[in-house]
Motif scaffolding. Sequence first.
Motif, PDB file in Angstrom:
ATOM      1  N   TYR A  85      -3.345  43.613  89.879  1.00  0.00           N
ATOM      2  CA  TYR A  85      -2.584  44.784  89.440  1.00  0.00           C
ATOM      3  C   TYR A  85      -3.309  46.067  89.860  1.00  0.00           C
ATOM      4  O   TYR A  85      -2.696  46.981  90.409  1.00  0.00           O
ATOM      5  CB  TYR A  85      -2.414  44.733  87.920  1.00  0.00           C
ATOM      6  N   PHE A  86      -4.622  46.122  89.623  1.00  0.00           N
ATOM      7  CA  PHE A  86      -5.401  47.310  89.973  1.00  0.00           C
ATOM      8  C   PHE A  86      -5.479  47.495  91.484  1.00  0.00           C
ATOM      9  O   PHE A  86      -5.400  48.613  91.976  1.00  0.00           O
ATOM     10  CB  PHE A  86      -6.797  47.248  89.346  1.00  0.00           C
ATOM     11  N   TYR A 111       1.191  54.713  86.129  1.00  0.00           N
ATOM     12  CA  TYR A 111       0.023  53.968  85.654  1.00  0.00           C
ATOM     13  C   TYR A 111      -0.622  54.590  84.411  1.00  0.00           C
ATOM     14  O   TYR A 111      -1.699  54.171  83.982  1.00  0.00           O
ATOM     15  CB  TYR A 111      -1.012  53.831  86.786  1.00  0.00           C
ATOM     16  N   GLY A 115      -3.867  53.340  82.520  1.00  0.00           N
ATOM     17  CA  GLY A 115      -5.015  54.192  82.854  1.00  0.00           C
ATOM     18  C   GLY A 115      -5.624  54.897  81.666  1.00  0.00           C
ATOM     19  O   GLY A 115      -6.842  55.001  81.554  1.00  0.00           O
ATOM     20  N   VAL A 148     -11.194  47.251  89.385  1.00  0.00           N
ATOM     21  CA  VAL A 148     -11.081  47.915  88.081  1.00  0.00           C
ATOM     22  C   VAL A 148     -11.843  49.240  88.104  1.00  0.00           C
ATOM     23  O   VAL A 148     -11.327  50.271  87.666  1.00  0.00           O
ATOM     24  CB  VAL A 148     -11.622  47.011  86.946  1.00  0.00           C
ATOM     25  N   PHE A 151      -9.988  51.782  90.409  1.00  0.00           N
ATOM     26  CA  PHE A 151      -8.785  52.288  89.755  1.00  0.00           C
ATOM     27  C   PHE A 151      -9.155  53.282  88.663  1.00  0.00           C
ATOM     28  O   PHE A 151      -8.560  54.354  88.560  1.00  0.00           O
ATOM     29  CB  PHE A 151      -7.959  51.137  89.159  1.00  0.00           C
ATOM     30  N   HIS A 152     -10.128  52.922  87.857  1.00  0.00           N
ATOM     31  CA  HIS A 152     -10.589  53.771  86.750  1.00  0.00           C
ATOM     32  C   HIS A 152     -11.032  55.137  87.269  1.00  0.00           C
ATOM     33  O   HIS A 152     -10.667  56.176  86.711  1.00  0.00           O
ATOM     34  CB  HIS A 152     -11.729  53.044  86.033  1.00  0.00           C
TER      35      HIS A 152
END
Length: 170
Positions: A85-86, A111, A115, A148, A151-152
Motif C-alpha cells: 500500500y505504501f 492518503y 498518513g 513505510v 511514505f511517512h
Amino acid sequence: MQKNSFSLSLPEDNKLLTIKNWIADNKGCFQFAIKETICRKWDKWHQFKATPYPCVCTQRDKYCIELELYYELQRVVEICEQGTYFEQAIEKFNSINKHDKNAVCSWVKKYKMVGRKLFFSSTITILCNAEENNKLIIQLNPDEFDAVIRFHEIFNTVYYSEEFQTNFNQ
C-alpha cells in the motif's frame, strides 16, 4: 503449560521474521499478563482495539512493560504488512507534477486518513522505570521498513507544510 512471563530479549538483528516469531512465541503469556497487570488499559486494547494511553507510572509493573513491548511489536508487524500500500502511494506521488498544487493536494487528501495516524519510528523505546530513566530500546532494521519510512517522510513533509495546510483548512 502456559508461560507466565515474556522473553524481553530479541536477537540482535530485529528483523521482521524475528519479530513475528517473538510474537508467536510469547502469545501464551499475553492473556496471563493482561489479567495480572495492575493497569487495565491493556485489557481495553485487547478487547476493544482501543489505543492504550502512555503509562505515567514512575515504577512500572513487569507485565505492563511486557504488554507494551508486545503491543509495539505487533503494531510494527501490522504496519509492515501494508508495505505494498505504501509503495503504491509513493509511486502515485512520484508520478504527479509537484508544481500542480491540486494534484498534490488530491494525493494528500487520498492518503490523509492513513498518513495522519501513522506514527512510525525504527526505534522502539519503552520506559521501564521513570525515576532511574531505565528504558528498553529496540532498534529495528530500517531496510525492512523502507516503504513505510519513505511514505511517512513524504506525507509529513507535504501535509505539514505551510503551503498545503492553508489548502486543507479551507
